[in-house]
Enzyme design. Sequence first.
Site, PDB file in Angstrom:
ATOM      1  N   THR A 102       0.845  -1.187   0.000  1.00 37.69           N
ATOM      2  CA  THR A 102       0.000   0.000   0.000  1.00 37.69           C
ATOM      3  C   THR A 102       0.877   1.232   0.000  1.00 37.69           C
ATOM      4  OG1 THR A 102      -0.066   0.279   2.408  1.00 37.69           O
ATOM      5  CG2 THR A 102      -1.678  -1.239   1.431  1.00 37.69           C
ATOM      6  N   ASP A 103       0.293   2.372  -0.344  1.00 39.04           N
ATOM      7  CA  ASP A 103       0.944   3.619  -0.003  1.00 39.04           C
ATOM      8  C   ASP A 103       0.916   3.720   1.528  1.00 39.04           C
ATOM      9  OD1 ASP A 103       2.096   6.134  -0.053  1.00 39.04           O
ATOM     10  OD2 ASP A 103       0.857   6.839  -1.702  1.00 39.04           O
ATOM     11  N   TRP A 104       1.635   4.665   2.071  1.00 32.97           N
ATOM     12  CA  TRP A 104       1.857   4.664   3.528  1.00 32.97           C
ATOM     13  C   TRP A 104       0.561   4.918   4.283  1.00 32.97           C
ATOM     14  CZ3 TRP A 104       5.309   2.392   1.459  1.00 32.97           C
ATOM     15  CH2 TRP A 104       6.546   2.094   2.024  1.00 32.97           C
ATOM     16  N   TRP A 105       0.085   3.853   4.888  1.00 35.82           N
ATOM     17  CA  TRP A 105      -1.221   3.725   5.515  1.00 35.82           C
ATOM     18  C   TRP A 105      -2.300   3.624   4.441  1.00 35.82           C
ATOM     19  CZ3 TRP A 105       2.091   7.791   7.097  1.00 35.82           C
ATOM     20  CH2 TRP A 105       2.862   7.478   8.228  1.00 35.82           C
TER      21      TRP A 105
END
Length: 804
Positions: free
Chosen positions: A722-725
């Site tokens: 994923t992108d960060w979170w």
Amino acid sequence: MTDALLSQRPTAVRAAADDALPEVDPALAARCRELAARGIVLLRNDGALPLRPGAEVALFGRTQKDWIAVGYGSGGDVNPPYVTNLLDSLREGGAVAVDEELAARYESWTARHPADPGEEWGRWPRHFPEMPLEESAIRAAAERCGTAVVVIGRAAGEDRDNVLEEGGYHLTGEERSLLARVGAAFAHMVVLVDTGNVIDLSWIDEFEPAAVLLAWSGGMEGARAAADVLTGASEPGGRLTDTIARRYESHPSAGHFGHTEATEYVEDVFVGYRHFETFAPGDVLFPFGYGLGYTQVDLGEVTVTVSGEQASVQVTAVNTGQRSGSEVVQVYLGAPDGTLGGPARTLAAFTRTPQLAPGESVRLELAVDLAEHARYDDSGASGHRSAWVLEAGEHRLFVGPDVRRAVHVGSAHVPSLRVVRQLEEVAAVRPEHAFERSVLRRDDEGRALSGRETVPTARVDLPQRILDRLPETIPPAEDPTARFEDVTAGRLDLDRFVAALSPEELASLAYGDIVMDSPLGVPGNAGTLGGVTEALRARGIPVVTTTDGPSGLRLAATAALLPCGTALASSWDPAAVQELAALHGAEMVAKGSDMLLSPGMNIHRDPLCGRNFEYFSEDPLLTGEMAVAVVAGVQSQGVSACPKHFAANNQETARTVNDSRVSERALREIYLRAFETVVREARPRNLMTSYNRINGVWGHYHYDLVTTVLRGEWGYEGNVVTDWWMRMEPDPHFSALRDSAYRVRAQVDVLMPGSKVHFGTTRDDAIEDSLARDGGITLGEVQRTARNVLRMLLERETGAGRRG
């Protein structure tokens, strides 16, 4: 990525040190300087450039000192040992005489009025106020100097789209006044635009400068590169990777950008030059692919050989000028209207000539496979819905130095429509979100008109597709104590190791460490994955350290600040970019980074997108070739690249909630094509999803994009993060799945970092919870994700899949 707790590096940073510090490999610094220069685009020149040796030059504009080396956000937040500025770089070079009286005023004023980089995430300034300058000072400088260089600076970035305001996309009143007064006073006015994003350039026709340079954010060596180009030490090698329109409102995306809830991609496949060259050539200020040099390289003696659907274009390039230089040879394809219709021209091939001495020539060959430029039928108009089809008729080939100046050189004839690949519908627009898209129409005289038709909408039973394709569970292992080194040594099959892992261990592989700057990696890292728990490390599973990014390693330690993505792509030189990326990969090895969150490869759909500086182009072929160069270069050093953001991440405003509503045809032809190229040709070991929704589904939950297309159609076997979170949501189709269980079902393998909410300290329990529920995620699905992660680690440990 975003992290409001991290300190922000100023966009305008401290002046250069006398020499490159040992924290950065001199070879890497030198290549950064070279590529930054090769990406600078000369838009206009009446002979004022290059500056003559010893010329007295007056510099105007505070950006000469407060140089903008990179855009904002995680893609630019690097800790470089130095960043050059234009004033000191021209002094350092010594080729011209800088007007020191004027320079002293700018130095004194900028010291007393430092550029404020902003402290709050996403609230950075797009420009810095100019120094007030009286008319008499300008006239006095003109009496001392024959040439003025006016520097205009702009920045945008992550969570910070540009805006149609003065100081954003448009010039400020101060800047306009400066251009008017300097232009009136000096015999020659050169304008240098230091920016990471396309801004309004219509003022060029108003103020008529003698020369204009578009210097993309060139990293720590960018100002030296600009000085090299101004003085002729380097040629301005850049060619535009975007169309520059006369007015923002002429862009086909205008009016359909920046909305907080949903964005309708009404222009469909007519993105950038595909729109302008088809429907509105008069709206173009500078066409796609355009750029001047300091010499004249003529293209002639074109030979076209056609064998079925394969075309070979041979071109002779001759330097007829007085200086050494190079040219970019571009081949465009004009397909027949057929049943689907399409752009007048699309980029089909390109190459850069070697540096040619005056009078020197070179013979080049470029190959075009018509099937690679087939159209995708998402409506059934061709009789073959959900298929790539090659239309019957004359496919015309054009060759030139840009899309506008390319001339017809030959044709290939396709006798009848052919299905290139029959696929299946994926990620189509939902029926309740239908909108009208642009299509090609013709008037009675055959002129192209932009018509409208309702976009085809989804018909697939997605839940049934998912259930029909659930993976089988790997039977329990005979040896539950197996260790990962048994796999790397070839003593144990990877599936048998996966079978030995407990459900808790399997689930743990689906999360990164719970924080950025993980204690498991080098200081300042973006996060870690792999062996993030004691139990996994006891199995011998290694830890992977991730770092941003497209412009350099984001660490506590100093690292090289590279030219931005647009600067690299403007070189149109994949081989040189690959060499730079290999040096960057070596820096990763030296400084403890295993996985680089790069390249950024979303399409420049609209010039206002804040992260365009990280990305390459409005064209998917150019984007794909540049991405291949970056991935191949980085992975040649044994470390991993991670292309991003998959997919249709084309604005920063409300990026975590915005729904990109785009036809399946446009998605496949424009927004997925470059990702397909990089997956098939460079085999990245990791890939990152996007924050936004794509036709109603968040990127990190998108089964059809990740499982059906990426893994199924393209054969991708790597790890997806994923992108960060990510946004925590229940699965709308399966009530026993939510959050990370929903994600794992889509084969988005790792939540990065592994926290439940921003800056949290716990991991969500969705996978274990769903495993225990009727109708929940299956053990086979969790094993499949663990296998994806471990396969990436296996390649890392054994060096399998490295490419030079």
